[in-house]
Design a protein around this motif. Sequence first.
Motif, mmCIF file in Angstrom:
data_model
loop_
_atom_site.group_PDB
_atom_site.id
_atom_site.type_symbol
_atom_site.label_atom_id
_atom_site.label_comp_id
_atom_site.label_asym_id
_atom_site.label_seq_id
_atom_site.Cartn_x
_atom_site.Cartn_y
_atom_site.Cartn_z
ATOM 1 N N THR A 1 -5.277 3.173 0.955
ATOM 2 C CA THR A 1 -5.896 2.148 0.011
ATOM 3 C C THR A 1 -5.093 1.965 -1.185
ATOM 4 O OG1 THR A 1 -7.676 3.391 -0.714
ATOM 5 C CG2 THR A 1 -7.970 1.944 1.302
ATOM 6 N N VAL A 2 -5.309 1.222 -2.100
ATOM 7 C CA VAL A 2 -4.845 1.106 -3.509
ATOM 8 C C VAL A 2 -5.973 0.922 -4.360
ATOM 9 C CG1 VAL A 2 -2.508 0.639 -3.098
ATOM 10 C CG2 VAL A 2 -4.097 -1.074 -3.677
ATOM 11 N N ASP B 1 0.354 3.369 -2.953
ATOM 12 C CA ASP B 1 -0.838 4.382 -2.899
ATOM 13 C C ASP B 1 -0.357 5.846 -3.185
ATOM 14 O OD1 ASP B 1 -2.994 5.731 -1.876
ATOM 15 O OD2 ASP B 1 -2.322 5.590 -0.035
ATOM 16 N N ASP C 1 -7.072 -2.539 0.809
ATOM 17 C CA ASP C 1 -6.326 -2.067 2.080
ATOM 18 C C ASP C 1 -5.195 -3.120 2.192
ATOM 19 O OD1 ASP C 1 -7.683 -4.221 3.306
ATOM 20 O OD2 ASP C 1 -8.984 -2.783 4.290
ATOM 21 N N ASN D 1 -2.356 8.625 -1.333
ATOM 22 C CA ASN D 1 -2.108 8.570 0.143
ATOM 23 C C ASN D 1 -3.332 8.465 0.933
ATOM 24 O OD1 ASN D 1 0.742 8.969 0.136
ATOM 25 N ND2 ASN D 1 0.294 11.409 -0.407
ATOM 26 N N ASP D 2 -4.379 7.727 0.509
ATOM 27 C CA ASP D 2 -5.661 7.205 1.167
ATOM 28 C C ASP D 2 -5.624 5.895 1.880
ATOM 29 O OD1 ASP D 2 -5.813 5.537 -0.988
ATOM 30 O OD2 ASP D 2 -7.848 6.406 -1.520
ATOM 31 N N GLU E 1 -4.023 2.867 -9.578
ATOM 32 C CA GLU E 1 -2.758 3.008 -9.099
ATOM 33 C C GLU E 1 -2.163 1.588 -9.222
ATOM 34 O OE1 GLU E 1 -3.464 5.576 -5.020
ATOM 35 O OE2 GLU E 1 -4.521 3.785 -5.190
ATOM 36 N N THR F 1 -11.272 -0.661 -3.710
ATOM 37 C CA THR F 1 -9.938 -0.687 -3.208
ATOM 38 C C THR F 1 -9.328 -1.717 -2.446
ATOM 39 O OG1 THR F 1 -10.918 0.581 -1.191
ATOM 40 C CG2 THR F 1 -10.571 2.048 -3.013
ATOM 41 N N VAL G 1 1.061 -1.286 -0.111
ATOM 42 C CA VAL G 1 0.171 0.040 -0.135
ATOM 43 C C VAL G 1 0.950 1.188 0.176
ATOM 44 C CG1 VAL G 1 -1.801 1.391 1.381
ATOM 45 C CG2 VAL G 1 -1.945 -1.073 1.027
#
Length: 137
Positions: free
Chosen positions: A45-46, A39, A120, A42-43, A50, A118, A35
């Motif tokens: 999650t991917v 990522d 995680d 920068n949340d 991404e 997404t 991640v």
Amino acid sequence: MSLRVSSSFAALVLALSTLAAPAVLAKPLSGAGAVKMIDTDNDATVDLKEVQAVASATFDRLEKDADGTLDAKELKGRLSKAGVKQADPDNDGTLDKKEYLAAVAERFKAADPDNDGTLDAKELQTPAGKALLALIK
């Protein structure tokens, strides 16, 4: 294109270039580490976009003979023989970038059981998440 996107892309390219080091490739990538590497927004999650950016760079790095495809030797075990066959609709025994990215998308979907689009760190630690990471490392 904003400066933030450009610098994020540059950081992604830099991160990918470090993956070519044999010591890094030999070391398993954890969900949290993946991640952090993938990522770009920068949340924590991917998303598929991404992941596919990293997968595209991985394809380019693996594609050594400049024929625009990956064969079993270039794939270096990232896909089983059956996996290559499944990802190869034209049955030529190789994967072009479109086929490779379709296989990545399929593995992404398999690793996303809650269908939120997404992944995680926890989802990337599952067998399906690890199978996805195998394609993009």
